[in-house]
Design an enzyme around this catalytic site. Structure first.
Site, PDB file in Angstrom:
ATOM      1  N   GLY A 351       0.819  -1.198   0.000  1.00  0.00           N
ATOM      2  CA  GLY A 351       0.000   0.000   0.000  1.00  0.00           C
ATOM      3  C   GLY A 351       0.857   1.254   0.000  1.00  0.00           C
ATOM      4  O   GLY A 351       2.045   1.236   0.357  1.00  0.00           O
ATOM      5  N   HIS A 352       0.266   2.348  -0.458  1.00  0.00           N
ATOM      6  CA  HIS A 352       0.976   3.624  -0.513  1.00  0.00           C
ATOM      7  C   HIS A 352      -0.046   4.741  -0.579  1.00  0.00           C
ATOM      8  O   HIS A 352      -1.134   4.572  -1.143  1.00  0.00           O
ATOM      9  CB  HIS A 352       1.907   3.686  -1.732  1.00  0.00           C
ATOM     10  N   ALA A 353       0.307   5.893  -0.008  1.00  0.00           N
ATOM     11  CA  ALA A 353      -0.621   7.021   0.038  1.00  0.00           C
ATOM     12  C   ALA A 353      -1.005   7.520  -1.346  1.00  0.00           C
ATOM     13  O   ALA A 353      -2.110   8.017  -1.549  1.00  0.00           O
ATOM     14  CB  ALA A 353      -0.002   8.165   0.844  1.00  0.00           C
ATOM     15  N   VAL A 354      -0.106   7.384  -2.313  1.00  0.00           N
ATOM     16  CA  VAL A 354      -0.356   7.909  -3.655  1.00  0.00           C
ATOM     17  C   VAL A 354      -0.393   6.805  -4.702  1.00  0.00           C
ATOM     18  O   VAL A 354      -1.288   6.756  -5.549  1.00  0.00           O
ATOM     19  CB  VAL A 354       0.717   8.955  -4.035  1.00  0.00           C
ATOM     20  N   ARG A 356      -0.790   3.472  -6.948  1.00  0.00           N
ATOM     21  CA  ARG A 356      -1.827   2.468  -7.134  1.00  0.00           C
ATOM     22  C   ARG A 356      -1.315   1.276  -7.936  1.00  0.00           C
ATOM     23  O   ARG A 356      -2.089   0.450  -8.408  1.00  0.00           O
ATOM     24  CB  ARG A 356      -3.038   3.093  -7.844  1.00  0.00           C
TER      25      ARG A 356
END
EC number: 2.3.3.16
Length: 469
Positions: A351-354, A356
């Protein structure tokens, strides 16, 4: 951003005036003096870049560029478009681009050490500051200049040596960088009273000094806390990453040196909104020196939600290995993933804040592992998790990005080569991140960026505002 100014020829000459350190370095260097230095090249490009900003603001300054929701206000300002960061742009689908270039493109285009395959971080620093891919000669020159600036003051050595051995390495790094303020040419010049047009030149000098000294400082912390050995002297004819690896005690391992070149390159920069980058910019906007600004950024990086993620990944993988043993079947991995999620925990490194998609920084490390350590048991475990986790996380349905980020891989690589002290890993991250954030700090001072000052409201005031909307 405050109105920018045009730099005249006199100001440019003043900004690139050689200090005594540079004079000694220039006299000693054995390469052609015709090679344009990084500082000279930045000064040459600066007027055009200032005019670009002036033209942009003159034509579009009153235009609305984003809409902000109350959820964003209460959600950590996530996704609000309000910062200027020249070095990199993060795309949700393709990942980071450094001055428009992807990581694979940087790996191909940036100069490498003789016989090496990975880019030298010196080259990325040049790219981030100027927007240009440097020549091999320019990178060699930059390596030599950093080596020439690498001597650490005696009082910094004594400060580190007096730290308790159980003081976290990141706290020691921040302490040492803060104390380097005593050597700041920017702080001294500002105290004497200098023209604003000269800010960037002194910021450049401090930035170069800080980057040059960081490996020796970081290695001294490592030796004091974990090894009890002495720090090797910087070899003036070697590149930045080799010297750092050698001071850590791994200089004889060519593969580790290559890994460190890759690591230091891909961890440098990831847009300006992450905690360490934004903190450095924010503190620097008050005209704090690069030493104080980066020290503040390092304190942010030390937080468990930012720079400690690769430790959490490694701990999680180690726990998994204890449970499943040598059973790397799809069934065993799937069960462990679901057990983690059903226990209310997250799968670290995913997962990552930006982003996809799979983080290209992860992909670069995976490619390195496939070439250098394909039979390593922990790499094989990481590969199986990479194969299965996205499907499980998608089925779980609570993440927007079920793919791995940079932290999902780096710890396993470092462990393989014997750098097993996980609570030191953020120090490596910090050395790399300084190379990424300092170009923007130099640019900020060069274009006259103002102190940062957003507006805040209390919850009661927000209620009042929202009722009127």
């Amino acid at each position: 951003m405050a109105p920018v100014m045009r730099l005249g020829s006199a100001a440019l000459r003043s900004s690139i005036h050689l200090t005594s350190r540079q004079t000694a370095f220039t006299a000693a260097r054995c390469y052609s003096s015709k090679t344009q230095t990084l500082k000279e090249r930045f000064a040459e490009l600066l007027p055009e870049n200032i005019e670009k900003i002036k033209a942009l603001r003159k034509e579009h300054g009153s235009k609305v560029v984003d809409k902000v929701t109350l959820d964003q206000v209460y959600g950590g300002a996530r996704g609000i478009k309000c910062l200027v960061w020249e070095g990199s742009v993060l795309d949700a689908e393709e990942g980071i681009r450094f001055r428009g270039k992807t990581i694979p493109e940087c790996q191909e285009l940036l100069p490498k050490a003789p016989g090496g395959k990975e880019p030298l971080p010196e080259g990325l620093f040049w790219l981030l500051l100027t927007g240009e891919v440097p020549s091999e000669q320019q990178v060699r020159d930059l390596s030599a200049e950093w080596a020439a600036r690498s001597d650490v003051p005696k009082f910094i050595e004594e400060l580190i040596d007096r730290c308790p051995s159980d003081l976290h390495p990141m706290a020691q790094l921040s302490l040492a960088v803060t104390a380097l303020e005593h050597t700041s040419s920017f702080a001294r010049a500002y105290a004497k009273g200098i023209n604003k047009k000269e800010y960037w030149g002194y910021t450049f000098e401090d930035s170069m000094d800080l980057i040059a000294k960081l490996p020796t400082i970081a290695a001294r912390i490592y030796q004091n806390v974990f090894k009890g050995g002495k720090v090797a002297a910087v070899q003036k004819d070697k590149d930045y990453s080799f010297n750092f690896a050698n001071q850590l005690g791994f200089g004889d391992n060519k593969d580790f040196v290559e890994l460190l070149r890759l690591y230091l390159t891909i961890h440098t920069d990831h847009e300006g909104g992450n905690v360490s980058a934004h903190t450095t910019h924010l503190v620097g906007s008050a005209l704090s020196s690069p030493f104080l600004s980066v020290a503040a950024g390092l304190n942010g990086l030390a937080g468990p939600l930012h720079g400690l993620a690769n430790q959490e990944v490694l701990n999680w993988l180690t726990e998994m290995k204890k449970v499943i043993g040598d059973d790397l079947s799809d069934e065993a991995i799937t069960k462990y993933l679901w057990d983690t999620l059903n226990a209310g925990r997250v799968v670290p490194g995913y997962g990552h804040a930006v982003l996809r998609k799979t983080d290209p920084r992860y992909s670069a490390q995976r490619k390195f592992a496939q070439e250098h350590l394909p039979e390593d048991p922990m790499f094989q475990l990481v590969s199986q998790v990479y194969k299965i986790a996205p499907k499980v996380l998608t089925e779980h349905g609570k993440t927007k990005n079920p793919y791995p980020n940079v932290d999902a891989h780096s710890g396993v690589l470092l462990q393989h080569y014997g750098l097993t002290e996980a609570n030191y890993y953020t120090v490596l991250f910090g050395v790399s991140r300084a190379i990424g954030v300092l170009p923007q700090l130099i640019i900020d001072r060069a274009v006259g960026a103002p102190i940062e000052r957003p507006k805040s409201y209390s919850t009661d005031k927000w209620i009042e505002i929202c009722k009127k909307l």
